[in-house]
Design a protein around this motif. Structure first.
Motif, short mmCIF file in Angstrom:
data_model
loop_
_atom_site.label_atom_id
_atom_site.label_comp_id
_atom_site.label_asym_id
_atom_site.label_seq_id
_atom_site.Cartn_x
_atom_site.Cartn_y
_atom_site.Cartn_z
N VAL A 143 40.30 -29.60 -54.12
CA VAL A 143 40.85 -30.94 -54.28
C VAL A 143 42.29 -30.99 -53.76
O VAL A 143 42.68 -31.92 -53.03
CB VAL A 143 40.79 -31.38 -55.77
CG1 VAL A 143 41.58 -32.66 -56.00
CG2 VAL A 143 39.34 -31.56 -56.21
N PHE A 144 43.07 -30.00 -54.13
CA PHE A 144 44.46 -29.93 -53.71
C PHE A 144 44.58 -29.92 -52.19
O PHE A 144 45.37 -30.67 -51.61
CB PHE A 144 45.09 -28.66 -54.32
CG PHE A 144 46.52 -28.42 -53.96
CD1 PHE A 144 47.55 -29.03 -54.67
CD2 PHE A 144 46.86 -27.58 -52.91
CE1 PHE A 144 48.88 -28.80 -54.34
CE2 PHE A 144 48.17 -27.33 -52.57
CZ PHE A 144 49.19 -27.95 -53.29
N VAL A 145 43.80 -29.09 -51.52
CA VAL A 145 43.85 -28.99 -50.07
C VAL A 145 43.44 -30.32 -49.43
O VAL A 145 44.06 -30.79 -48.47
CB VAL A 145 42.95 -27.84 -49.57
CG1 VAL A 145 42.83 -27.86 -48.05
CG2 VAL A 145 43.51 -26.50 -50.04
N ALA A 146 42.39 -30.94 -49.96
CA ALA A 146 41.94 -32.23 -49.41
C ALA A 146 43.02 -33.29 -49.55
O ALA A 146 43.24 -34.11 -48.64
CB ALA A 146 40.66 -32.67 -50.11
N HIS A 147 43.73 -33.28 -50.67
CA HIS A 147 44.77 -34.29 -50.89
C HIS A 147 45.99 -34.05 -50.01
O HIS A 147 46.60 -35.01 -49.52
CB HIS A 147 45.16 -34.30 -52.37
CG HIS A 147 44.11 -34.88 -53.25
ND1 HIS A 147 44.18 -34.84 -54.63
CD2 HIS A 147 42.95 -35.51 -52.96
CE1 HIS A 147 43.12 -35.43 -55.13
NE2 HIS A 147 42.36 -35.83 -54.15
N ILE A 148 46.37 -32.80 -49.81
CA ILE A 148 47.46 -32.50 -48.90
C ILE A 148 47.13 -33.02 -47.50
O ILE A 148 47.97 -33.62 -46.81
CB ILE A 148 47.75 -30.98 -48.85
CG1 ILE A 148 48.41 -30.52 -50.16
CG2 ILE A 148 48.62 -30.63 -47.66
CD1 ILE A 148 49.85 -30.96 -50.32
N SER A 149 45.89 -32.81 -47.08
CA SER A 149 45.46 -33.30 -45.78
C SER A 149 45.49 -34.83 -45.71
O SER A 149 45.91 -35.41 -44.71
CB SER A 149 44.05 -32.78 -45.48
OG SER A 149 43.58 -33.28 -44.25
N ALA A 150 45.06 -35.46 -46.79
CA ALA A 150 45.05 -36.93 -46.82
C ALA A 150 46.46 -37.50 -46.75
O ALA A 150 46.69 -38.57 -46.18
CB ALA A 150 44.35 -37.42 -48.08
#
Length: 293
Positions: A208-215
């Motif tokens: 989740v953290f990685v996806a949000h950083i990308s977003a």
């Protein structure tokens, strides 16, 4: 800093994550946080996806607001994390209106949660809803996370988010991700918690953290909203406040806490922030059952 009791509580939350939430991955993102107040307000998750960080702010605001949390997709087994701010804001706008059919709406967010609060407010207004107040607590105005150019660096940032007292910072950004997450699981289960369950939950939360950083990468607000705003700047990022101020057509109050990013959500800064939010609500607030959404 996290106390031993808070660390144990976090470990328990990770250990029990599969059992505490709704069974279906399709379950809505809104969760109850405090029911003693009467005026609905929504706290939107930061980059980690949960609303665990808001515990102290909830205690400060619970007598004024009926508080809901908005958690991220991907925290529950079988669910995928959001990868688009626009998609998340649209989903959260729908969820907010399902929980509170009529405005005006109050949206509160720290860090990425502030960005999501702003974008959700914009989506609500686009749909014809009335947004009364948006509270941004050290929200990044522009986000180009050059500090996270490789996955090992992201894992170190994740560890610091999970354990902001310094023990998470023991993760070495030069080490493989799995090694860093293993070390974090060891810290969180030092009191004998089920390590396998905690480790599995860390994997899910890291995704989740990685996806949000990308977003968030490259984010910059595109258009202003009509709501009133309370804008809080941290000691290390004060420039975001005047930039955000230009994105609200309503009344704006600002606060520079002198606290660091994570310290904004801990005493004494969180008490000062809550006092300003309550003051703004007392002066500007309008009943949600009078003004339709």
């Amino acid at each position: 800093m996290l106390t031993d009791a808070q660390r144990a509580a976090l470990a328990a939350r990770l250990r029990q994550g599969r059992r505490n939430g709704p069974a279906s991955p399709a379950a809505g993102p809104v969760v109850d946080l405090a029911t003693s107040g009467t005026t609905p307000a929504f706290l939107l998750h930061a980059v980690g996806g949960s609303v665990f960080e808001y515990a102290a702010l909830v205690r400060e605001l619970a007598t004024t607001f009926r508080l809901y949390g908005v958690e991220a997709a991907g925290l529950r087994p079988g669910a995928r994390p959001g990868t688009s701010l626009a998609e998340m804001a649209g989903r959260y706008a729908d969820a907010v209106r399902a929980a509170q059919p009529a405005g005006p709406y109050r949206l509160i967010g720290w860090s990425m949660g502030g960005v999501l609060a702003f974008e959700t407010a914009r989506r609500l207004e686009e749909d014809g809803a009335d947004v009364g107040l948006v509270v941004l607590i050290d929200a990044p105005y522009r986000t180009v996370p050059s500090y996270a150019e490789h996955e090992e660096g992201l894992a170190a940032l994740f560890a610091a988010e999970v354990m902001p007292d310094g023990r998470g910072a023991a993760a070495d950004p030069g080490e493989p991700v799995e090694v860093q997450l293993d070390r974090l699981a060891d810290v969180l289960t030092a009191d004998g918690d089920d390590r396998a369950v905690v480790r599995e939950e860390l994997d899910r939360r890291y995704a989740v953290f990685v996806a949000h950083i990308s977003a968030l990468a490259g984010y910059q607000p595109a258009a202003p909203v009509g709501a009133d705003a309370v804008l809080v700047g941290a000691a290390d990022t004060p420039d975001s406040v005047p930039e955000w101020a230009g994105m609200f057509r309503g009344r704006v109050r600002t606060l520079y806490t002198g606290a660091g990013h994570h310290a904004c959500l801990r005493p004494p800064a969180v008490t000062e922030i809550a006092r300003l939010v309550r003051s703004a609500e007392a002066e500007w607030g309008r009943p949600a059952d009078v003004f339709g959404g």
